[in-house]
Design a protein around this motif. Structure first.
Motif, mmCIF file in Angstrom:
data_model
loop_
_atom_site.group_PDB
_atom_site.id
_atom_site.type_symbol
_atom_site.label_atom_id
_atom_site.label_comp_id
_atom_site.label_asym_id
_atom_site.label_seq_id
_atom_site.Cartn_x
_atom_site.Cartn_y
_atom_site.Cartn_z
ATOM 1 N N LYS A 11 0.835 -1.195 0.000
ATOM 2 C CA LYS A 11 0.000 0.000 0.000
ATOM 3 C C LYS A 11 0.871 1.247 0.000
ATOM 4 O O LYS A 11 0.605 2.219 -0.728
ATOM 5 C CB LYS A 11 -0.920 -0.008 1.220
ATOM 6 N N GLU A 12 1.944 1.235 0.789
ATOM 7 C CA GLU A 12 2.860 2.371 0.828
ATOM 8 C C GLU A 12 3.536 2.585 -0.525
ATOM 9 O O GLU A 12 3.699 3.726 -0.972
ATOM 10 C CB GLU A 12 3.932 2.132 1.897
ATOM 11 N N GLU A 37 1.351 4.378 -2.945
ATOM 12 C CA GLU A 37 1.282 5.800 -2.582
ATOM 13 C C GLU A 37 2.561 6.526 -2.990
ATOM 14 O O GLU A 37 2.520 7.674 -3.461
ATOM 15 C CB GLU A 37 1.069 5.946 -1.074
ATOM 16 N N GLU A 38 3.694 5.865 -2.835
ATOM 17 C CA GLU A 38 4.978 6.471 -3.188
ATOM 18 C C GLU A 38 5.099 6.673 -4.701
ATOM 19 O O GLU A 38 5.578 7.713 -5.170
ATOM 20 C CB GLU A 38 6.120 5.613 -2.641
ATOM 21 N N LYS A 40 2.601 7.064 -6.766
ATOM 22 C CA LYS A 40 1.657 8.146 -7.093
ATOM 23 C C LYS A 40 2.316 9.501 -6.869
ATOM 24 O O LYS A 40 2.198 10.413 -7.700
ATOM 25 C CB LYS A 40 0.392 8.005 -6.247
ATOM 26 N N LEU A 41 3.041 9.637 -5.762
ATOM 27 C CA LEU A 41 3.734 10.893 -5.484
ATOM 28 C C LEU A 41 4.849 11.150 -6.507
ATOM 29 O O LEU A 41 5.029 12.285 -6.963
ATOM 30 C CB LEU A 41 4.316 10.875 -4.070
ATOM 31 N N HIS A 76 7.947 5.202 5.846
ATOM 32 C CA HIS A 76 7.156 5.700 4.712
ATOM 33 C C HIS A 76 7.177 7.231 4.642
ATOM 34 O O HIS A 76 7.297 7.810 3.553
ATOM 35 C CB HIS A 76 5.732 5.178 4.846
ATOM 36 N N MET A 89 8.509 9.458 1.488
ATOM 37 C CA MET A 89 7.702 10.466 0.802
ATOM 38 C C MET A 89 8.450 11.800 0.749
ATOM 39 O O MET A 89 8.429 12.491 -0.276
ATOM 40 C CB MET A 89 6.352 10.629 1.506
#
Length: 347
Positions: free
Chosen positions: A29-30, A33-34, A36-37, A321, A325
């Motif tokens: 999941k992390e 998200e990473e 996506k960033l 995480h 980010m």
């Protein structure tokens, strides 16, 4: 123009005291998200590794990349690497063609032999065939990439007789890179086949790789490939923070912990702070520091090798995480623009 991206292996966090291992579901999941960033801050490409061990979360890069394709718009999505020696090239091609369709033409394959061996017994292959397997499967993969219908035979699988392969990538074929370590025969093979190469520089002094770069370029030229199509990159362990010493001190135990876990199975001596500090110097293999230090180091490496691609491998040991980010924000928001601007001025 140079491409600057990020590579990951999907390391999970391992508690140094209790040995508790972060659940793969949490780390995956992390990772999404990473990625996506990365897309939001302008990172050019992302590469996901393949491993079959408890200290890594990702066994199938293409599945993570398919998930990432649905939450990104611009970033290229590839493997780093797909262990081709123990994979079925037909299925691998189909999977990445699917990612390519989901991402509207942003998928890549980076094929390698892998530095870990767990996939060989897992998928029924013999390590004595290590080199032969890769040679045969790379030849098949590149043929699949060029032909809609294929007739082919080899040693390690049943023949293909006028077999059509579906689905096809958005633009008909996929970029295929070859990842290499320090083997001369590997770079000659890639040069002969006209395939771009990503060198893994994960220890020692990068300048020691210069002869391999020269051999690769000569093999490319000797086999009649046009230099306008020449692409070469490096993959280096990296991490970024606002303060150089602070990020170095915070990241050291995370990095050393993973180096020692891997080293324990390979007979390596305990990882030392002196190795880390040398690695962070202009002569070493690590890009760990603040924005200006990292820009200087990346520009130095690009100039040394004439790179078209730089990959910052950013999750060794699985930093928190939130730290990941922040590092991604600094890389995409400040480091990449400064590197590209400096290169543009130098043209």
């Amino acid at each position: 123009m140079i491409e600057l991206g990020i590579g990951m292996f999907g390391d999970v966090q391992i508690n140094a005291v209790t040995g508790q291992i972060q659940p793969a579901a949490e780390r995956m999941k992390e990772i999404v998200e990473e990625i996506k960033l990365m897309d939001e801050v302008g990172v050019d490409f992302f590469g996901m590794g393949e491993h079959h061990r408890e200290d890594y979360a990702v066994a199938s890069p293409e599945i993570i990349l398919a998930a990432a394709a649905t939450v990104t718009k611009n970033i290229k999505l590839g493997s780093a690497v797909s262990v081709l020696s123990s994979a079925d090239p037909v299925k691998l091609f189909q999977d990445f063609a699917t990612v390519d369709i989901l991402s509207n033409g942003r998928a890549e394959i980076m094929a390698g032999r892998g530095s870990f061996i767990e996939s060989f017994p897992l998928f029924g292959y013999d390590l004595k065939d290590y080199s032969e397997l890769f040679d045969e499967k790379l030849e098949l993969l590149t043929r699949l990439n060029k032909q809609d219908a294929i007739t082919w035979s080899g040693k390690f699988r049943k023949p293909l007789i006028n077999q059509q392969i579906f689905p096809r990538p958005v633009h008909g074929s996929l970029p295929i890179w070859v990842a290499v370590g320090g083997t001369t025969s590997s770079v000659i093979r890639a040069g002969r086949m006209g395939l771009p190469v990503m060198f893994a520089i994960i220890g020692g002094a990068p300048e020691n790789f210069k002869p391999l770069f020269e051999v690769y370029q000569q093999a490319w030229i000797d086999n009649g490939h046009d230099m306008k199509d020449f692409q070469v990159g490096v993959h280096m362990h990296a991490f970024f923070g606002e303060n150089s010493q602070a990020v170095a001190d915070k990241y050291y135990p995370v990095y050393a912990g993973q180096m020692n876990r891997i080293g324990a199975s390979r007979g390596w001596p305990s990882y030392q702070r002196s190795q880390y500090d040398f690695g962070r110097s202009i002569h070493g293999h690590l890009v760990v520091g603040d924005v200006n230090q990292s820009v200087e180091k990346i520009l130095h490496i690009i100039d040394m090798f004439g790179l078209t691609r730089f990959s910052a491998h950013m999750d060794v040991g699985s930093p928190d995480h939130s730290d990941m980010m922040k590092a991604i924000e600094l890389y995409g928001g400040q480091i990449i623009p400064k590197v590209k601007e400096a290169l543009k001025k130098g043209e």
